[in-house]
Scaffold this active site. Sequence first.
Site, PDB file in Angstrom:
ATOM      1  N   PHE A   1       0.878  -1.119   0.118  1.00 27.67           N
ATOM      2  CA  PHE A   1       0.110  -0.034   0.197  1.00 27.67           C
ATOM      3  C   PHE A   1       0.982   1.200  -0.100  1.00 27.67           C
ATOM      4  CE2 PHE A   1      -2.406   3.553   1.861  1.00 27.67           C
ATOM      5  CZ  PHE A   1      -3.523   3.714   1.274  1.00 27.67           C
TER       6      PHE A   1
ATOM      7  N   ASP B   1       9.484   2.920   1.255  1.00 24.49           N
ATOM      8  CA  ASP B   1       8.436   3.771   1.745  1.00 24.49           C
ATOM      9  C   ASP B   1       8.358   3.589   3.177  1.00 24.49           C
ATOM     10  OD1 ASP B   1       5.654   4.410   2.399  1.00 24.49           O
ATOM     11  OD2 ASP B   1       4.711   3.742   0.907  1.00 24.49           O
TER      12      ASP B   1
ATOM     13  N   LYS C   1       3.057  10.882   7.743  1.00 21.01           N
ATOM     14  CA  LYS C   1       2.510  10.528   9.015  1.00 21.01           C
ATOM     15  C   LYS C   1       3.196  11.097  10.297  1.00 21.01           C
ATOM     16  CE  LYS C   1       0.172   6.190   7.296  1.00 21.01           C
ATOM     17  NZ  LYS C   1      -1.119   6.631   7.593  1.00 21.01           N
TER      18      LYS C   1
END
Length: 431
Positions: A171, A256, A285
């Site tokens: 994802f 990532d 985040k």
Amino acid sequence: MNAVKTGSHAASTLEKTPVGDLVDGKGHSSGAEWLTRYSTSLMGVFGTPQRVLVRGAGCLVWDADGKEYLDLLGGIAVNALGHAHPFVTSVISSQLATLGHVSNFFTSPTQIALAEKLLALTHAPAGSKVFFTNSGTEANEAAFKLARRNGASPDGTTGKRTKIIALEGAFHGRTMGALALTAKEAYRAPFEPLPGGVVHIPFGDVAALEAAIDETVAAVFLEPIQGEAGVRPLPPGYLKAAREATTKAGALLILDEVQTGIGRTGKWLATEDAGIVPDAVTLAKGLGGGFPIGALLTFGERTSSLLSAGQHGTTFGGNPVATAAALATLHAIESQRVLENVAVVGDYLRTGLAAVDGVTEVRGEGLLIGFDLDADVAPAVVTAGLDAGFIVNSPGPRTIRLAPPLVLTKDQAGTFLAALPAILQTAKDAQ
């Protein structure tokens, strides 16, 4: 409150309904009433929200009806320092009162200082650079463009490197380039055709990785721990194998770390002990402690020169307030020894979860934890958890994900461990 002198309806409405009251819920609608208003005013892309949250402090939040919850999801690994951290909020307020936005025609001291800080924390080699975005998916979009430039011929046209490799279960976001990297068919199908050239290979299979990488590959995108797939860490040795294979073929290795970075695993980067130097890392985040910001870090002069002036940009990315928020977050993590807390409380939680009847497997590192159940009751566990005062997430029918604030205490973690058996039983009884 002084009305904005435009004669607008919005100005008069603000005068009658102070924003502060809207934020803390005083004297206003119940949760059910807010949700009714939600359904008539917001797009339904998230489904029906589980609760209407109005206030937070540390690892606790409260809903519009006054119920308290222990937040064990942290806005999906975003609220690194919990809610309303006094230092971070004071820095944001001070910066916004000084200089809020300047566009990409200018820079600011906070933008430069944050870039320098990130390069230092990640031990980036000489010639490394930073590009700031507003989110993780935007950081991965920038990385996608970086990969495309690695595939370009000297005259700027597309060369022989047209392939990008990602993993099954990956994802990387929901914008079109990031979505092309994302593996879940349900996310992809409604928006095809997606940007081409992305190939998904089996997760954790070194032989499949080595077989897929050749001179046609521009880049390999990897999450050190797949969060959306249920907190699945890459097996030992996989990152080294990926680095060797990409180096040999001239492909980029892009990591990532949107979810795993900024202390989530007890280290600044989940991969900092892997014994490799990637070509690029994406962050977001937890970087802003709750304020939207993302970043693409390019390691080394060659990678950092792939994108030149005019080939990418952003209006809001790297603005003074976001970069001040990130600097404050990094300072608080360092000065309050938060990384040590992540390691201690993470170990405590994983050990405790493994001892709970009905839990079949516990995975993860630091305070990014996934645990599997012996029945397909994870969504019901989320509901039962909310009723019991705990916020958790179910990325799969048998999997619960925890990504709490990095300042979660052992006592707070202990309350969840003590309540979990009853929560699991309630979920099973509801099936």
